[in-house]
Motif scaffolding. Sequence first.
Motif, PDB file in Angstrom:
ATOM      1  N   ASP A  31       0.815  -1.216   0.000  1.00 21.83           N
ATOM      2  CA  ASP A  31       0.000   0.000   0.000  1.00 21.83           C
ATOM      3  C   ASP A  31       0.850   1.268   0.000  1.00 21.83           C
ATOM      4  O   ASP A  31       0.368   2.348  -0.354  1.00 21.83           O
ATOM      5  N   ASP A  32       2.110   1.124   0.415  1.00 20.44           N
ATOM      6  CA  ASP A  32       3.006   2.280   0.493  1.00 20.44           C
ATOM      7  C   ASP A  32       4.042   2.297  -0.628  1.00 20.44           C
ATOM      8  O   ASP A  32       4.901   3.182  -0.661  1.00 20.44           O
ATOM      9  N   ALA A  33       3.962   1.324  -1.553  1.00 18.70           N
ATOM     10  CA  ALA A  33       4.933   1.238  -2.647  1.00 18.70           C
ATOM     11  C   ALA A  33       4.486   2.161  -3.779  1.00 18.70           C
ATOM     12  O   ALA A  33       3.478   1.905  -4.433  1.00 18.70           O
ATOM     13  N   LYS A  34       5.254   3.225  -4.011  1.00 21.07           N
ATOM     14  CA  LYS A  34       4.846   4.230  -4.994  1.00 21.07           C
ATOM     15  C   LYS A  34       6.052   4.721  -5.794  1.00 21.07           C
ATOM     16  O   LYS A  34       7.174   4.727  -5.304  1.00 21.07           O
ATOM     17  N   VAL A  35       5.771   5.122  -7.035  1.00 21.58           N
ATOM     18  CA  VAL A  35       6.764   5.815  -7.851  1.00 21.58           C
ATOM     19  C   VAL A  35       6.146   7.120  -8.341  1.00 21.58           C
ATOM     20  O   VAL A  35       4.922   7.282  -8.361  1.00 21.58           O
ATOM     21  N   SER A  36       6.998   8.030  -8.764  1.00 21.83           N
ATOM     22  CA  SER A  36       6.551   9.351  -9.181  1.00 21.83           C
ATOM     23  C   SER A  36       5.747   9.302 -10.480  1.00 21.83           C
ATOM     24  O   SER A  36       6.028   8.493 -11.368  1.00 21.83           O
ATOM     25  N   VAL A  37       4.787  10.230 -10.612  1.00 26.14           N
ATOM     26  CA  VAL A  37       4.081  10.368 -11.879  1.00 26.14           C
ATOM     27  C   VAL A  37       5.011  10.910 -12.961  1.00 26.14           C
ATOM     28  O   VAL A  37       4.683  10.861 -14.151  1.00 26.14           O
ATOM     29  N   TYR A  38       6.169  11.411 -12.558  1.00 20.80           N
ATOM     30  CA  TYR A  38       7.182  11.856 -13.514  1.00 20.80           C
ATOM     31  C   TYR A  38       8.139  10.732 -13.909  1.00 20.80           C
ATOM     32  O   TYR A  38       9.072  10.953 -14.681  1.00 20.80           O
ATOM     33  N   ASP A  39       7.918   9.538 -13.388  1.00 24.98           N
ATOM     34  CA  ASP A  39       8.823   8.438 -13.724  1.00 24.98           C
ATOM     35  C   ASP A  39       8.686   8.078 -15.202  1.00 24.98           C
ATOM     36  O   ASP A  39       7.569   8.020 -15.744  1.00 24.98           O
ATOM     37  N   SER A  40       9.809   7.822 -15.844  1.00 29.00           N
ATOM     38  CA  SER A  40       9.812   7.552 -17.284  1.00 29.00           C
ATOM     39  C   SER A  40       9.045   6.274 -17.628  1.00 29.00           C
ATOM     40  O   SER A  40       8.528   6.144 -18.739  1.00 29.00           O
ATOM     41  N   GLY A  41       8.958   5.357 -16.682  1.00 33.94           N
ATOM     42  CA  GLY A  41       8.168   4.156 -16.922  1.00 33.94           C
ATOM     43  C   GLY A  41       6.693   4.475 -17.020  1.00 33.94           C
ATOM     44  O   GLY A  41       5.981   3.961 -17.894  1.00 33.94           O
ATOM     45  N   PHE A  42       6.196   5.338 -16.133  1.00 27.80           N
ATOM     46  CA  PHE A  42       4.796   5.734 -16.164  1.00 27.80           C
ATOM     47  C   PHE A  42       4.511   6.636 -17.365  1.00 27.80           C
ATOM     48  O   PHE A  42       3.506   6.466 -18.058  1.00 27.80           O
TER      49      PHE A  42
END
Length: 308
Positions: A31-42
């Motif tokens: 539930d706490d595992a997050k990456v940025s919306v600026y991440d190149s994967g996203f």
Amino acid sequence: MNDTLTTHDALEDPRNADIKIYVNGDIVHRDDAKVSVYDSGFLLGDGMWEGLRLYEGVWSFLDEHMDRFFDSCKAVSLDVGMDRAGIFEALEATRKANDMHTDVHCRLMLTRGVKVKPFQHPSLSRSGPTLVIICEHSKPVDRLHDAGIRLATVPQVRGLPMSQDAKYNSHSKLNCVIACLQAEQAGADEGLMLDPHGFVNTTNACNFFIVRKGEVWTSTGDYCMNGVTRQKVIDLCHAEGITVREKNYSLYEAVSADEAFLTGTFGAQTPVAEIDGKPIGTMDRPVTARIQAAYKALIARHIAEQSA
């Protein structure tokens, strides 16, 4: 009721509600595992991944998976940020944090990292790569191996290497997602994809094999995924004295085959029940069963060797 089966169908396991996930060195609750919306994967699907299986504390065929992973990253100038030993340590740390030992599927994902602006150029990713490891308790459902999977030939093709080489296990999976949607809309479980010349290639998720008169056929490999399990099956056929051919063949030869099966890290060898609504063979699958038994024996030997 949705009776669609996929090659990634797994038995429900309540433990997965509380797994811990590796994110750039931190291991946190899902539930706490997050990456940025600026991440190149996203933003762009700019990244590489590997699917791994854990059997009796052993990451199966890890060397081969790491070969593919590091080769793919090098080919697209994606700095992994650590060597193979570092990746292994991260895998082990995630496994141990979850108290996992066997029947585990892992998704190892690396992206080019967080961008300073939401645009395409790789130079905008300046803070280093993003590494995420998801390990789940995951065991294939038995009914899939009994019933077999239903395929539909789809218009979406596996493209030429200079468009997007299928040998990259990239985050950019839209081509395969479209094929999967086309199959679903045709009432099948997965899509059977052709190559640019119209020969049978893979499904949207797995490599594809047929059996004709005791011979095992698969595609030339020119347009297919660089499958670890695919190569293991080819090697096992040679070792078992089963004639195996990597060749061009048409849908005519696939539909009229005696047996057909898919290969992948998760499902190993999954029987095919039908293609485009036409039953494959008589549902008697002696060659497939022989290969499945040989693969299980190979896994057992590999575990013993790695555990020694």
